[in-house]
Design an enzyme around this catalytic site. Structure first.
Site, PDB file in Angstrom:
ATOM      1  N   GLU A 163       0.784  -1.229   0.000  1.00 13.80           N
ATOM      2  CA  GLU A 163       0.000   0.000   0.000  1.00 13.80           C
ATOM      3  C   GLU A 163       0.824   1.292   0.000  1.00 13.80           C
ATOM      4  O   GLU A 163       0.818   2.070   0.958  1.00 13.80           O
ATOM      5  CB  GLU A 163      -0.966  -0.003   1.188  1.00 13.80           C
ATOM      6  CG  GLU A 163      -1.977  -1.138   1.114  1.00 13.80           C
ATOM      7  CD  GLU A 163      -3.009  -1.097   2.205  1.00 13.80           C
ATOM      8  OE1 GLU A 163      -4.080  -1.689   2.034  1.00 13.80           O
ATOM      9  OE2 GLU A 163      -2.754  -0.459   3.257  1.00 13.80           O
ATOM     10  N   GLU A 354      -5.421  -8.613   0.972  1.00  6.20           N
ATOM     11  CA  GLU A 354      -6.147  -8.148   2.154  1.00  6.20           C
ATOM     12  C   GLU A 354      -7.607  -7.963   1.798  1.00  6.20           C
ATOM     13  O   GLU A 354      -7.932  -7.501   0.710  1.00  6.20           O
ATOM     14  CB  GLU A 354      -5.616  -6.796   2.680  1.00  6.20           C
ATOM     15  CG  GLU A 354      -4.235  -6.833   3.308  1.00  6.20           C
ATOM     16  CD  GLU A 354      -3.850  -5.484   3.910  1.00  6.20           C
ATOM     17  OE1 GLU A 354      -4.763  -4.710   4.282  1.00  6.20           O
ATOM     18  OE2 GLU A 354      -2.650  -5.201   3.973  1.00  6.20           O
TER      19      GLU A 354
END
Length: 360
Positions: A163, A354
């Site tokens: 991320e 995720e």
């Protein structure tokens, strides 16, 4: 719905969020250790000093994974636990922790999926400029080789960065994540460019030095848009908006993904970012776009779109829309349309790295 026999059900964590042991056995500080001590920066002054105490209780944790039938465990390595100053001398006790963890996972029949970087940048390197320093990709490559040399005989599933929208955008522009900076947008994009080069250099290191044949991916935030229905025009509206940059924000897909998979920044970034687009040196894009084996998608929710007067329009959520305990919308369609759109654009196998929801 059924799943193939080789489908891997797993769980994912991040080092600072679970390990604790923040100052034990020679570990160096990270930018999160720093930010957690800034008055008012973190809710109720909480820290990751103890967290889930995984550093001491990893054996129990892996036993629980095996007990509930997990087949894969995605974890990240704390760069400053292994190399306290970020480069140079290796902390053997820190490296041995991950060695023991991997051994335990393998013995329990749980595939280790290793992420090299999940936000906890070494504080010592931050003091040298961090991601703004043009040498930062080389620092990351040196760290990657230490991990690969130690663990690649048993770890075959690798992710480089987790991320970057968060650790670059929230960390260096919004100032809400570590290191808590509020830089000019041009500096933010320069830091982003260096992080992408670091990704590419880490891929090169893994390919060159891994003992067992590696599968390598990358796990950016999936900024998901999905259609209000299955009509062709609404599907294309959602797809168009999902892969567009229309304003000066880091919350998009293509700035972080097109260089990795296509070897260039998206064309619309020049209009949206203007003179803030960073300097790209000869060879940068070749390094960034090293071949990958899969696309890691972190997906928690999405935004619904339809076409109105020829343009994509976001569907308002309306009253009573379900929210998680984290105040994120519950949009289950994102988990279908996000991977589909990513696969159609980037042509790589999709791994959901995720997802999930928080409850109380």
């Amino acid at each position: 719905m059924s799943f193939p026999k080789d489908f891997v059900w797993g769980a994912a964590t991040a080092s600072y969020q679970i390990e604790g042991g923040a100052f034990e056995d020679g570990k160096g500080g990270s930018v999160w250790d720093m930010l957690c001590r800034r008055p008012g920066a973190i809710h109720e002054g909480q820290t990751g000093d103890v967290a889930c105490d995984h550093y001491h209780r990893y054996e129990e944790d892996v036993d629980l994974m095996a007990q509930i039938g997990l087949k894969g465990y995605r974890f990240s390595v704390s760069w400053s636990r292994v190399i306290p100053e970020g480069r140079g001398k290796v902390n053997q006790k820190g490296l041995d922790f991950y060695d023991r963890l991997v051994d335990k996972l393998v013995a329990a029949g749980v595939q280790p999926h290793l992420t090299l970087f999940h936000w906890d940048y070494p504080y010592a390197l931050y003091c040298k400029g961090g991601w703004l320093n043009p040498d930062s990709p080389d620092w990351f490559a040196e760290y990657a080789q230490v991990i690969v040399d130690k663990l690649s005989d048993r770890v075959t599933n690798w992710m480089t960065l987790n991320e970057p929208q968060c650790f670059i955008g929230l960390g260096h522009h919004a100032g809400t994540h570590a290191p808590g900076d509020r830089l000019q947008f041009r500096q933010v994009l320069q830091a982003a460019h260096h992080a992408l080069i670091a990704h590419g250099k880490a891929v090169q290191v893994i390919r060159a030095h891994a003992t067992a044949e590696p599968r390598i991916g990358y796990a950016p935030v999936g900024v998901i848009k999905y259609p209000a229905d299955d009509s062709k025009q609404n599907i294309e509206a959602a797809r168009k908006d999902m892969f567009s940059i229309t304003d000066k924000t880091y919350w998009n897909n293509t700035w972080w993904m097109d260089p990795v998979f296509f070897g260039h920044y998206p064309e619309d970034c020049w209009k949206a970012y203007g003179e803030d687009v960073p300097c790209v040196r000869d060879g940068d894009m070749k390094t960034i776009s090293q071949p990958l084996d899969f696309f890691g998608a972190n997906i928690y929710n999405g935004q619904e779109y339809f076409v109105e007067k020829g343009s994509p329009v976001r569907v308002p959520q309306g009253d009573g829309y379900p929210l998680t305990a984290y105040h994120w919308p519950v949009t289950e369609k994102a988990l279908y349309w996000g991977p589909r759109f990513f696969y159609e654009r980037y042509k790589k196998p999709i791994v959901i790295t995720e997802n999930g929801m928080s409850n109380v």
